[in-house]
Write a protein that holds these residues in place. Structure first.
Motif, PDB file in Angstrom:
ATOM      1  N   ASP A   9       9.516  53.720  43.346  1.00 20.29           N
ATOM      2  CA  ASP A   9       8.372  53.291  44.136  1.00 20.29           C
ATOM      3  C   ASP A   9       7.075  53.439  43.342  1.00 20.29           C
ATOM      4  O   ASP A   9       6.942  54.321  42.500  1.00 20.29           O
ATOM      5  CB  ASP A   9       8.281  54.094  45.439  1.00 20.29           C
ATOM      6  N   ALA A  10       6.123  52.550  43.638  1.00 17.18           N
ATOM      7  CA  ALA A  10       4.807  52.595  43.006  1.00 17.18           C
ATOM      8  C   ALA A  10       3.806  52.045  44.010  1.00 17.18           C
ATOM      9  O   ALA A  10       3.966  50.926  44.499  1.00 17.18           O
ATOM     10  CB  ALA A  10       4.797  51.768  41.719  1.00 17.18           C
ATOM     11  N   ASN A  11       2.777  52.818  44.323  1.00 18.93           N
ATOM     12  CA  ASN A  11       1.796  52.402  45.321  1.00 18.93           C
ATOM     13  C   ASN A  11       0.533  53.248  45.186  1.00 18.93           C
ATOM     14  O   ASN A  11       0.567  54.321  44.584  1.00 18.93           O
ATOM     15  CB  ASN A  11       2.361  52.567  46.735  1.00 18.93           C
ATOM     16  N   LEU A  39      -3.168  56.680  41.803  1.00 19.17           N
ATOM     17  CA  LEU A  39      -1.840  56.097  41.671  1.00 19.17           C
ATOM     18  C   LEU A  39      -0.822  57.003  42.322  1.00 19.17           C
ATOM     19  O   LEU A  39      -0.804  58.217  42.088  1.00 19.17           O
ATOM     20  CB  LEU A  39      -1.490  55.916  40.189  1.00 19.17           C
ATOM     21  N   GLY A  41       3.330  57.141  44.525  1.00 26.25           N
ATOM     22  CA  GLY A  41       4.736  56.761  44.436  1.00 26.25           C
ATOM     23  C   GLY A  41       5.437  57.683  43.462  1.00 26.25           C
ATOM     24  O   GLY A  41       4.980  57.883  42.325  1.00 26.25           O
ATOM     25  N   ALA A  44       6.238  56.042  40.100  1.00 23.09           N
ATOM     26  CA  ALA A  44       5.080  55.821  39.234  1.00 23.09           C
ATOM     27  C   ALA A  44       4.583  57.127  38.634  1.00 23.09           C
ATOM     28  O   ALA A  44       4.239  57.190  37.445  1.00 23.09           O
ATOM     29  CB  ALA A  44       3.967  55.143  40.029  1.00 23.09           C
ATOM     30  N   CYS A  48       4.459  58.046  34.636  1.00 24.13           N
ATOM     31  CA  CYS A  48       3.225  58.428  33.945  1.00 24.13           C
ATOM     32  C   CYS A  48       3.348  59.798  33.289  1.00 24.13           C
ATOM     33  O   CYS A  48       2.870  60.014  32.171  1.00 24.13           O
ATOM     34  CB  CYS A  48       2.053  58.425  34.927  1.00 24.13           C
ATOM     35  N   ILE A  59       9.036  50.914  33.967  1.00 20.99           N
ATOM     36  CA  ILE A  59       9.272  51.126  35.390  1.00 20.99           C
ATOM     37  C   ILE A  59       9.714  49.817  36.038  1.00 20.99           C
ATOM     38  O   ILE A  59       9.146  48.755  35.772  1.00 20.99           O
ATOM     39  CB  ILE A  59       8.029  51.690  36.102  1.00 20.99           C
ATOM     40  N   ALA A  61       9.999  48.427  39.750  1.00 22.80           N
ATOM     41  CA  ALA A  61       9.553  48.709  41.104  1.00 22.80           C
ATOM     42  C   ALA A  61       9.042  47.412  41.703  1.00 22.80           C
ATOM     43  O   ALA A  61       9.145  46.342  41.092  1.00 22.80           O
ATOM     44  CB  ALA A  61       8.469  49.788  41.109  1.00 22.80           C
ATOM     45  N   VAL A  72      -2.163  49.278  41.021  1.00 28.28           N
ATOM     46  CA  VAL A  72      -0.958  49.955  40.542  1.00 28.28           C
ATOM     47  C   VAL A  72      -0.610  49.500  39.127  1.00 28.28           C
ATOM     48  O   VAL A  72      -0.363  50.328  38.230  1.00 28.28           O
ATOM     49  CB  VAL A  72       0.222  49.698  41.497  1.00 28.28           C
ATOM     50  N   LEU A  76      -0.775  52.005  35.832  1.00 25.11           N
ATOM     51  CA  LEU A  76       0.418  52.287  35.034  1.00 25.11           C
ATOM     52  C   LEU A  76       0.197  51.905  33.571  1.00 25.11           C
ATOM     53  O   LEU A  76       0.513  52.679  32.652  1.00 25.11           O
ATOM     54  CB  LEU A  76       1.619  51.530  35.594  1.00 25.11           C
ATOM     55  N   THR A  83       5.062  47.747  32.318  1.00 26.17           N
ATOM     56  CA  THR A  83       5.175  47.202  33.672  1.00 26.17           C
ATOM     57  C   THR A  83       5.879  45.852  33.711  1.00 26.17           C
ATOM     58  O   THR A  83       5.859  45.165  34.731  1.00 26.17           O
ATOM     59  CB  THR A  83       3.786  47.052  34.307  1.00 26.17           C
TER      60      THR A  83
END
Length: 302
Positions: A9-11, A39, A41, A44, A48, A59, A61, A72, A76, A83
């Motif tokens: 997840d990334a949000n 940032l 999730g 994520a 990082c 990642i 996601a 996001v 990242l 990404t």
């Protein structure tokens, strides 16, 4: 070759607090000392943290084609995470609001995580594959065991951090059979194992196959490794914000194992990485470099 592929997840996170009293409804406005957009999730933050520790990281996601999704992707990339495997679609990017109080936090998350493809080439070129927030990836539950199995056939190691289960079911199905390192916190470990103590939970889960490293807050961490129970007391810090500390722990453990360190030293590195990440607001702003982490590990063992 990529050192680490994170699937998860990334949000954005909106972190506010600390509250001095219970959250009030009825249109009552409450004032708090701090607020931050950062940032978020688990996936994520882990990505990082690992990049900060010197690993090459990609990642996989899902984010939306909106302002939150751009935040996001840019966050990242600024931290050195590849990404290229992010799915960008027309649905809104998930958002998490975190309210802190008395060292604890409540989290409200909106949005959805549909199934997304992970390229066979990326799996084949990754030294380690980590799955974050398994219970948010319900649409991928059927394919994840196969993805990890394929990565392992190419020589990768694998890990899993389930995080909390909003449904309360705590069923990971056949996934544990493809996991080398299981990285829950104490509450998650007990829920996954159906046990009432952290040590019993680690033992039960280790019997299902993976090495189990459990984050245990101020008590440090423990690891069930080959029938031996290891413990790391960690370090004492003046914590500002614990959001993402467990994800930084994951990054430290993975980075240490990829560097060939034994389980005890990997546990020590992981607890230091988790502790240092709490020194400022948000999950990524205080993540340590490898040199920083090792300096604290060596000082703590002196």
């Amino acid at each position: 070759m990529v050192d680490l592929l994170v699937i998860g997840d990334a949000n954005p996170d909106v972190i506010v607090g600390p509250l001095s009293e219970p959250l009030a409804f009825g249109q009552h406005e409450q004032l708090v000392d701090t607020g931050a957009l950062t940032l978020g999730g688990s996936g994520a933050i882990t990505a990082c943290g690992a990049a900060r520790l010197g690993l090459s990281v990609a990642i996989a996601a899902r984010v939306g084609d909106d302002a939150a999704g751009r935040f996001v992707r840019e966050s990242l990339a600024e931290r050195g995470v590849d990404t290229g495997a992010l799915l960008v679609d027309d649905a809104p990017t998930p958002l998490t609001v975190i309210v802190t109080r008395d060292g604890d936090r409540a989290m409200l998350t909106s949005g959805s995580w549909p199934s997304f493809a992970v390229s066979p080439e990326l799996l084949a070129s990754s030294r380690h594959v980590h799955v974050s927030s398994y219970f948010l990836l319900a649409a991928m539950a059927e394919v994840l065991p196969g993805l990890l199995a394929r990565a392992r056939r190419h020589g990768a190691t694998t890990s899993l951090d389930t995080n909390d289960d909003p449904s309360g079911n705590w069923d990971v199905g056949p996934l544990l059979a493809e996991v080398d390192y299981l990285l829950p916190n104490a509450n998650e470990a007990m829920r996954l194992a159906g046990a009432t103590s952290v040590r019993d939970a680690a033992s039960v889960l280790a019997a299902r196959g993976p090495l189990v490293a459990v984050k245990n807050g101020a008590a440090g961490a423990l690891c069930h490794s080959g029938g031996t129970l290891l413990h790391s007391k960690g370090i004492t810090v003046s914590a500002v914000d614990s959001v993402g500390a467990g994800d930084s722990f994951d990054a430290g453990f993975i980075a240490a194992k990829l560097r060939g360190l034994p389980d005890q030293r990997a546990l020590d590195v992981a607890t230091v990485c988790g502790a240092l990440s709490t020194l400022s607001a948000g999950g990524t702003t205080s993540q340590p470099t490898w040199a920083d982490a090792m300096s604290y590990v060596e000082e703590n063992q002196a």
